[in-house]
Motif scaffolding. Structure first.
Motif, PDB file in Angstrom:
ATOM      1  N   CYS A  43       6.421   7.768  15.105  1.00  0.00           N
ATOM      2  CA  CYS A  43       5.926   7.393  13.780  1.00  0.00           C
ATOM      3  C   CYS A  43       6.488   8.336  12.716  1.00  0.00           C
ATOM      4  N   PHE A  64       4.055   3.486   6.517  1.00  0.00           N
ATOM      5  CA  PHE A  64       5.209   2.913   5.815  1.00  0.00           C
ATOM      6  C   PHE A  64       5.420   1.449   6.160  1.00  0.00           C
ATOM      7  N   GLU A  65       4.670   0.970   7.129  1.00  0.00           N
ATOM      8  CA  GLU A  65       4.822  -0.410   7.607  1.00  0.00           C
ATOM      9  C   GLU A  65       6.194  -0.646   8.226  1.00  0.00           C
ATOM     10  N   CYS A  66       6.722   0.368   8.855  1.00  0.00           N
ATOM     11  CA  CYS A  66       8.039   0.227   9.463  1.00  0.00           C
ATOM     12  C   CYS A  66       7.982  -0.590  10.742  1.00  0.00           C
ATOM     13  N   THR A  68       7.608   0.489  13.786  1.00  0.00           N
ATOM     14  CA  THR A  68       8.122   1.178  14.971  1.00  0.00           C
ATOM     15  C   THR A  68       7.060   1.306  16.060  1.00  0.00           C
ATOM     16  N   VAL A  90       6.335  -5.988   7.210  1.00  0.00           N
ATOM     17  CA  VAL A  90       7.577  -5.857   7.955  1.00  0.00           C
ATOM     18  C   VAL A  90       7.984  -7.218   8.504  1.00  0.00           C
TER      19      VAL A  90
END
Ligand code: SF4
Ligand code: SF4
Length: 95
Positions: A43, A64-66, A68, A90
């Motif tokens: 993260c 971050f709303e990535c 992952t 995302v």
């Protein structure tokens, strides 16, 4: 007439854009039996924090709303992803 706000006044009007409804939820009961803890180093916002008793603390507010963590944790099933209100979440790509 132009009115300069003081810093304190200005800060009191700032709304941090955190949705009331978390777009990501973590079932930390599942985390207790997780052997990889892949989310912890992965993260970028360092939101998964192992606790001394073998659990995981998670706080979605700086996310971050990535996506992952969701990708890595998919098999464990601890993470549930819901697109944020407004649909700016995302977009997962296949392949
Ligand atoms: S979120 Fe997923 S990868 Fe992270 S500790 Fe929990 S089960 Fe494991
Ligand atoms: S989506 Fe990205 S920033 Fe958010 S908790 Fe998961 S890995 Fe961290």
């Amino acid at each position: 007439m132009h009115h300069e706000m003081s810093f304190a006044d200005r800060m009191s009007t700032v709304e941090f854009d955190v949705g009331d409804r978390p777009h990501i939820t973590v079932d930390t009961e599942v985390c207790r039996s997780c052997t990889t803890r892949a989310c912890v180093p992965a993260c970028p916002a360092k939101l998964f924090v192992p606790t001394d008793d073998g659990g995981i603390l998670f706080n979605y507010e700086q996310c971050f709303e990535c996506g992952t963590c969701y990708q890595l944790c998919n098999s464990a099933g601890a993470i549930t992803w819901t697109y944020p209100d407004g649909g700016h979440g995302v977009v997962f790509r296949k392949g």
